[in-house]
Design a protein around this motif. Structure first.
Motif, PDB file in Angstrom:
ATOM      1  N   TYR A  17     -15.365  48.046   7.942  1.00  0.00           N
ATOM      2  CA  TYR A  17     -15.409  47.218   9.153  1.00  0.00           C
ATOM      3  C   TYR A  17     -14.900  47.957  10.387  1.00  0.00           C
ATOM      4  O   TYR A  17     -15.304  47.643  11.513  1.00  0.00           O
ATOM      5  N   TRP A  18     -14.004  48.935  10.196  1.00  0.00           N
ATOM      6  CA  TRP A  18     -13.383  49.591  11.331  1.00  0.00           C
ATOM      7  C   TRP A  18     -13.961  50.966  11.637  1.00  0.00           C
ATOM      8  O   TRP A  18     -13.627  51.537  12.684  1.00  0.00           O
ATOM      9  N   ILE A  19     -14.817  51.504  10.768  1.00  0.00           N
ATOM     10  CA  ILE A  19     -15.407  52.821  11.027  1.00  0.00           C
ATOM     11  C   ILE A  19     -16.932  52.775  10.886  1.00  0.00           C
ATOM     12  O   ILE A  19     -17.658  53.047  11.842  1.00  0.00           O
ATOM     13  N   LEU A  20     -17.422  52.458   9.693  1.00  0.00           N
ATOM     14  CA  LEU A  20     -18.859  52.516   9.452  1.00  0.00           C
ATOM     15  C   LEU A  20     -19.611  51.519  10.318  1.00  0.00           C
ATOM     16  O   LEU A  20     -20.591  51.876  10.991  1.00  0.00           O
ATOM     17  N   PHE A  21     -19.167  50.276  10.327  1.00  0.00           N
ATOM     18  CA  PHE A  21     -19.867  49.252  11.107  1.00  0.00           C
ATOM     19  C   PHE A  21     -19.789  49.522  12.613  1.00  0.00           C
ATOM     20  O   PHE A  21     -20.810  49.430  13.309  1.00  0.00           O
ATOM     21  N   PRO A  22     -18.612  49.876  13.195  1.00  0.00           N
ATOM     22  CA  PRO A  22     -18.581  50.157  14.635  1.00  0.00           C
ATOM     23  C   PRO A  22     -19.457  51.342  15.045  1.00  0.00           C
ATOM     24  O   PRO A  22     -20.111  51.290  16.093  1.00  0.00           O
ATOM     25  N   ILE A  23     -19.471  52.421  14.240  1.00  0.00           N
ATOM     26  CA  ILE A  23     -20.305  53.572  14.595  1.00  0.00           C
ATOM     27  C   ILE A  23     -21.774  53.170  14.630  1.00  0.00           C
ATOM     28  O   ILE A  23     -22.515  53.529  15.558  1.00  0.00           O
ATOM     29  N   THR A  24     -22.211  52.405  13.644  1.00  0.00           N
ATOM     30  CA  THR A  24     -23.609  51.991  13.603  1.00  0.00           C
ATOM     31  C   THR A  24     -23.957  51.103  14.783  1.00  0.00           C
ATOM     32  O   THR A  24     -24.999  51.295  15.440  1.00  0.00           O
ATOM     33  N   THR A 132     -22.726  63.089  23.891  1.00  0.00           N
ATOM     34  CA  THR A 132     -21.484  63.846  24.046  1.00  0.00           C
ATOM     35  C   THR A 132     -20.276  62.917  24.042  1.00  0.00           C
ATOM     36  O   THR A 132     -19.246  63.209  23.413  1.00  0.00           O
ATOM     37  N   LEU A 133     -20.389  61.788  24.728  1.00  0.00           N
ATOM     38  CA  LEU A 133     -19.284  60.827  24.762  1.00  0.00           C
ATOM     39  C   LEU A 133     -19.020  60.225  23.380  1.00  0.00           C
ATOM     40  O   LEU A 133     -17.861  60.081  22.958  1.00  0.00           O
ATOM     41  N   ILE A 134     -20.100  59.877  22.665  1.00  0.00           N
ATOM     42  CA  ILE A 134     -19.927  59.285  21.329  1.00  0.00           C
ATOM     43  C   ILE A 134     -19.335  60.314  20.366  1.00  0.00           C
ATOM     44  O   ILE A 134     -18.480  59.982  19.535  1.00  0.00           O
ATOM     45  N   MET A 135     -19.786  61.567  20.495  1.00  0.00           N
ATOM     46  CA  MET A 135     -19.257  62.618  19.624  1.00  0.00           C
ATOM     47  C   MET A 135     -17.759  62.788  19.852  1.00  0.00           C
ATOM     48  O   MET A 135     -16.973  62.915  18.897  1.00  0.00           O
ATOM     49  N   GLY A 136     -17.331  62.802  21.107  1.00  0.00           N
ATOM     50  CA  GLY A 136     -15.900  62.910  21.389  1.00  0.00           C
ATOM     51  C   GLY A 136     -15.112  61.708  20.912  1.00  0.00           C
ATOM     52  O   GLY A 136     -13.982  61.838  20.409  1.00  0.00           O
ATOM     53  N   TRP A 137     -15.701  60.517  21.025  1.00  0.00           N
ATOM     54  CA  TRP A 137     -15.044  59.286  20.552  1.00  0.00           C
ATOM     55  C   TRP A 137     -14.835  59.316  19.042  1.00  0.00           C
ATOM     56  O   TRP A 137     -13.758  58.967  18.538  1.00  0.00           O
ATOM     57  N   ILE A 138     -15.837  59.774  18.298  1.00  0.00           N
ATOM     58  CA  ILE A 138     -15.727  59.828  16.838  1.00  0.00           C
ATOM     59  C   ILE A 138     -14.733  60.904  16.419  1.00  0.00           C
ATOM     60  O   ILE A 138     -13.920  60.698  15.505  1.00  0.00           O
ATOM     61  N   ASN A 139     -14.758  62.054  17.084  1.00  0.00           N
ATOM     62  CA  ASN A 139     -13.802  63.115  16.743  1.00  0.00           C
ATOM     63  C   ASN A 139     -12.365  62.698  17.036  1.00  0.00           C
ATOM     64  O   ASN A 139     -11.430  63.110  16.336  1.00  0.00           O
ATOM     65  N   ALA A 140     -12.174  61.883  18.071  1.00  0.00           N
ATOM     66  CA  ALA A 140     -10.817  61.495  18.455  1.00  0.00           C
ATOM     67  C   ALA A 140     -10.236  60.418  17.537  1.00  0.00           C
ATOM     68  O   ALA A 140      -9.038  60.441  17.224  1.00  0.00           O
ATOM     69  N   PHE A 141     -11.066  59.477  17.072  1.00  0.00           N
ATOM     70  CA  PHE A 141     -10.538  58.323  16.347  1.00  0.00           C
ATOM     71  C   PHE A 141     -10.905  58.304  14.859  1.00  0.00           C
ATOM     72  O   PHE A 141     -10.174  57.724  14.061  1.00  0.00           O
ATOM     73  N   PHE A 142     -12.024  58.894  14.465  1.00  0.00           N
ATOM     74  CA  PHE A 142     -12.517  58.732  13.092  1.00  0.00           C
ATOM     75  C   PHE A 142     -12.672  60.043  12.353  1.00  0.00           C
ATOM     76  O   PHE A 142     -13.309  60.085  11.297  1.00  0.00           O
ATOM     77  N   SER A 143     -12.161  61.141  12.865  1.00  0.00           N
ATOM     78  CA  SER A 143     -12.330  62.428  12.211  1.00  0.00           C
ATOM     79  C   SER A 143     -11.554  62.483  10.898  1.00  0.00           C
ATOM     80  O   SER A 143     -10.392  62.058  10.825  1.00  0.00           O
ATOM     81  N   SER A 178     -17.187  60.223   8.128  1.00  0.00           N
ATOM     82  CA  SER A 178     -17.514  59.463   9.339  1.00  0.00           C
ATOM     83  C   SER A 178     -18.372  60.278  10.296  1.00  0.00           C
ATOM     84  O   SER A 178     -19.302  59.751  10.918  1.00  0.00           O
ATOM     85  N   LEU A 179     -18.081  61.580  10.422  1.00  0.00           N
ATOM     86  CA  LEU A 179     -18.863  62.418  11.317  1.00  0.00           C
ATOM     87  C   LEU A 179     -20.291  62.586  10.812  1.00  0.00           C
ATOM     88  O   LEU A 179     -21.254  62.580  11.595  1.00  0.00           O
ATOM     89  N   SER A 180     -20.456  62.709   9.495  1.00  0.00           N
ATOM     90  CA  SER A 180     -21.803  62.809   8.942  1.00  0.00           C
ATOM     91  C   SER A 180     -22.560  61.491   9.093  1.00  0.00           C
ATOM     92  O   SER A 180     -23.782  61.496   9.277  1.00  0.00           O
ATOM     93  N   TRP A 181     -21.847  60.386   9.016  1.00  0.00           N
ATOM     94  CA  TRP A 181     -22.505  59.090   9.228  1.00  0.00           C
ATOM     95  C   TRP A 181     -23.052  58.989  10.654  1.00  0.00           C
ATOM     96  O   TRP A 181     -24.098  58.385  10.881  1.00  0.00           O
ATOM     97  N   TYR A 182     -22.364  59.597  11.595  1.00  0.00           N
ATOM     98  CA  TYR A 182     -22.855  59.638  12.976  1.00  0.00           C
ATOM     99  C   TYR A 182     -24.165  60.409  13.048  1.00  0.00           C
ATOM    100  O   TYR A 182     -25.139  59.962  13.680  1.00  0.00           O
TER     101      TYR A 182
END
Length: 262
Positions: A17-24, A132-143, A178-182
């Motif tokens: 609920y806090w990683i997979l669903f928000p990224i999608t 670029t913004l989404i990539m930075g967001w995922i690296n900062a919070f879900f890496s 999480s990064l691969s899911w992106y």
């Protein structure tokens, strides 16, 4: 006989609920937003002159005749071929007959070419900035998170694709980070965008990449910088070559039909 024990990782169920669903959800909303931003930034196409349209259509007329020459009798094909070849050689269909034999104009000075390049630049900006913004967001919070396990087996070749950001050598290849899911969402939401926005949408990453590889799209023969006179002369030569290979598909069709019934 020894059995291979399945690899199990204790994970927090809230990761879904806090990683997979928000990224999608963010990827889908970003694609929809990118589509409408791209549509708003695109400039209206300029109306073509009548001479330019006639030049393009008459060249396509020769291409269609060459492609479908077997669909008409030999006499009809020869009549059409002789007319088009003579007109192509004389330059009757050229938009600017006075420029016949001169080198093509610089595409940078063509207003249509400049508009095409500006639209491509706007599309690239609308695609690169959000990613670029989404990539930075995922690296900062879900890496570094492992969020799901695929229910089917895979080979080790998929490990680098499915476990980006997780440097573990012995982790089963079916686990997805999480990064691969992106990245999977980046290229795997095409059907979702087609369902929401239709076939011709600006949210499709694969279509954007294909457009970058071929900026002129399906109209590449009329791209800026092309010499129309050389294109007409080349098509006239192609028609002459095809003329010696003509074979009507309905030639002797009655005899062939009767033989197949025997």
């Amino acid at each position: 006989m020894a059995t291979v024990q399945a690899q199990t990782i204790l994970r927090d169920p809230q990761l879904f609920y806090w990683i997979l669903f928000p990224i999608t959800v963010v990827m889908i909303l970003t694609g929809v937003l990118r589509h409408y931003v791209t549509v708003l930034m695109q400039s209206d196409p300029k109306k073509q002159e009548l001479n330019a349209i006639s030049e393009q259509r008459n060249l396509l007329r020769g291409v269609n005749l060459r492609t479908n020459h077997n669909q008409i009798p030999l006499s009809s094909f020869i009549a059409r071929k002789n007319y088009l070849v003579a007109a192509y050689n004389r330059g009757d269909f050229l938009k600017d007959p006075e420029n016949k034999g001169k080198p093509p104009a610089n595409p940078m000075t063509d207003p249509a070419g400049m508009d095409q390049m500006m639209n491509m630049l706007k599309g690239n900006m609308a695609m690169m900035v959000p990613q670029t913004l989404i990539m930075g967001w995922i690296n900062a919070f879900f890496s570094g998170f492992v969020i799901m396990k695929l229910p089917f087996p895979l080979t080790l070749r998929f490990k680098s694709m499915l476990q980006s950001g997780v440097a573990t050598r012995d982790l089963d290849v079916r686990w997805v980070s999480s990064l691969s899911w992106y990245f999977l969402n980046l290229f795997g939401l095409r059907s979702i965008f087609t369902f929401i926005l239709g076939n011709e949408n600006s949210a499709d990453q694969m279509a954007q990449q294909m457009q970058q590889m071929n900026p002129a799209g399906g109209n590449a023969m009329f791209a800026p910088g092309q010499d129309p006179n050389k294109m007409f002369l080349a098509e006239a030569e192609n028609l002459e070559v095809v003329g010696g290979q003509h074979e009507w598909v309905l030639d002797g069709v009655v005899d062939r039909l009767l033989k197949s019934r025997v």
